[in-house]
Design an enzyme around this catalytic site. Structure first.
Site, mmCIF file in Angstrom:
data_model
loop_
_atom_site.group_PDB
_atom_site.id
_atom_site.type_symbol
_atom_site.label_atom_id
_atom_site.label_comp_id
_atom_site.label_asym_id
_atom_site.label_seq_id
_atom_site.Cartn_x
_atom_site.Cartn_y
_atom_site.Cartn_z
ATOM 1 N N HIS A 52 4.177 -16.575 -28.588
ATOM 2 C CA HIS A 52 4.617 -16.730 -27.202
ATOM 3 C C HIS A 52 4.832 -18.214 -26.890
ATOM 4 O O HIS A 52 4.478 -19.084 -27.691
ATOM 5 C CB HIS A 52 3.594 -16.126 -26.235
ATOM 6 C CG HIS A 52 2.199 -16.568 -26.469
ATOM 7 N ND1 HIS A 52 1.225 -15.753 -26.968
ATOM 8 C CD2 HIS A 52 1.621 -17.766 -26.298
ATOM 9 C CE1 HIS A 52 0.103 -16.421 -27.077
ATOM 10 N NE2 HIS A 52 0.318 -17.651 -26.684
HETATM 11 C C1 T46 Z 1 -2.187 -19.756 -27.358
HETATM 12 C C2 T46 Z 1 -2.998 -19.273 -28.496
HETATM 13 C C3 T46 Z 1 -3.481 -20.369 -29.396
HETATM 14 C C4 T46 Z 1 -7.635 -14.164 -20.997
HETATM 15 O O1 T46 Z 1 -8.059 -13.266 -20.259
HETATM 16 N N1 T46 Z 1 -7.924 -15.465 -20.702
HETATM 17 C C5 T46 Z 1 -7.495 -16.495 -21.467
HETATM 18 O O2 T46 Z 1 -7.784 -17.678 -21.161
HETATM 19 C C6 T46 Z 1 -6.684 -16.203 -22.607
HETATM 20 C C7 T46 Z 1 -6.161 -17.329 -23.501
HETATM 21 C C8 T46 Z 1 -6.396 -14.900 -22.893
HETATM 22 N N2 T46 Z 1 -6.877 -13.903 -22.105
HETATM 23 C C9 T46 Z 1 -6.579 -12.503 -22.459
HETATM 24 C C10 T46 Z 1 -5.107 -12.131 -22.406
HETATM 25 C C11 T46 Z 1 -4.994 -11.045 -23.445
HETATM 26 O O3 T46 Z 1 -5.330 -9.805 -22.873
HETATM 27 O O4 T46 Z 1 -6.998 -12.294 -23.810
HETATM 28 C C12 T46 Z 1 -6.095 -11.416 -24.464
HETATM 29 C C13 T46 Z 1 -5.552 -12.048 -25.726
HETATM 30 O O5 T46 Z 1 -4.696 -13.133 -25.363
HETATM 31 P P1 T46 Z 1 -3.442 -13.546 -26.235
HETATM 32 O O6 T46 Z 1 -2.778 -12.349 -26.802
HETATM 33 O O7 T46 Z 1 -2.587 -14.452 -25.381
HETATM 34 O O8 T46 Z 1 -4.155 -14.360 -27.418
HETATM 35 P P2 T46 Z 1 -3.461 -15.280 -28.523
HETATM 36 O O9 T46 Z 1 -4.544 -15.727 -29.430
HETATM 37 O O10 T46 Z 1 -2.291 -14.633 -29.131
HETATM 38 O O11 T46 Z 1 -2.930 -16.558 -27.713
HETATM 39 C C14 T46 Z 1 -3.855 -17.456 -27.172
HETATM 40 C C15 T46 Z 1 -3.317 -18.053 -25.890
HETATM 41 O O12 T46 Z 1 -2.943 -17.010 -24.990
HETATM 42 C C16 T46 Z 1 -2.123 -18.922 -26.124
HETATM 43 O O13 T46 Z 1 -1.882 -19.710 -24.981
HETATM 44 O O14 T46 Z 1 -1.465 -20.728 -27.487
HETATM 45 O O15 T46 Z 1 -4.127 -18.490 -28.115
#
Ligand code: T46
Length: 135
Positions: A52
């Site tokens: 993303h």
């Molecule tokens: C990035 C990479 C390195 C939250 O509720 N709070 C938070 O602060 C974050 C980061 C995520 N979430 C929830 C949202 C989703 O339901 O946790 C779940 C997993 O998040 P996401 O799919 O976005 O996780 P990654 O590891 O793919 O991405 C994250 C960050 O979102 C992103 O900004 O750069 O880590």
């Protein structure tokens, strides 16, 4: 913002015989105000994170433990960074697509970011991101 703005930042190290200490000061060592910290850990072998871009968010990613690869893409070009030191962070400005993979066992990815979690700040579809970049 473009990949030219995406860069490695060396953080201070206080090295002593009893161990090293690294610190990060908001808007001094990182080019944004720090409002949130999160971390990725217990990542299974072969897993991929990210996939993303953010509309407004600035981030610094640090391999606090272990190693992983971060692939960044501004819609025009793509580069890869290997992070494996806790005193070295990768600054990712807004409007840069990122994918993270090749996590070593026991690795921890620490993220220092400029704002609270807001799902509306994400492009989670690459085509939509590209359309926005191309205007
Ligand atoms: C990035 C990479 C390195 C939250 O509720 N709070 C938070 O602060 C974050 C980061 C995520 N979430 C929830 C949202 C989703 O339901 O946790 C779940 C997993 O998040 P996401 O799919 O976005 O996780 P990654 O590891 O793919 O991405 C994250 C960050 O979102 C992103 O900004 O750069 O880590």
């Amino acid at each position: 913002m473009s990949l030219a703005d995406c860069r490695t930042i060396e953080l201070p190290v206080v090295a002593e015989p009893r161990g090293n200490l690294t610190f990060v000061e908001s808007e001094r060592h990182i080019p944004f105000p720090l409002r949130r910290v999160y971390y990725l850990y217990d990542v299974p072998s072969g897993a991929e994170r990210g996939g993303h871009a953010h509309k407004q968010l600035h981030q610094l990613l640090i391999a606090i433990s272990g190693a992983f690869d971060v692939h960044v893409d501004d819609g025009r070009e793509r580069r890869s960074h290997h992070l494996n030191r806790p005193h070295k962070g990768l600054y990712i400005p807004p409007m840069v697509w990122r994918e993270i993979d090749n996590f070593s066992g026991g690795s921890v990815c620490l993220a220092l970011v400029s704002d609270f979690y807001e799902e509306d700040d994400y492009f989670r579809d690459y085509a939509e991101f590209k359309t926005s970049v191309d205007g």
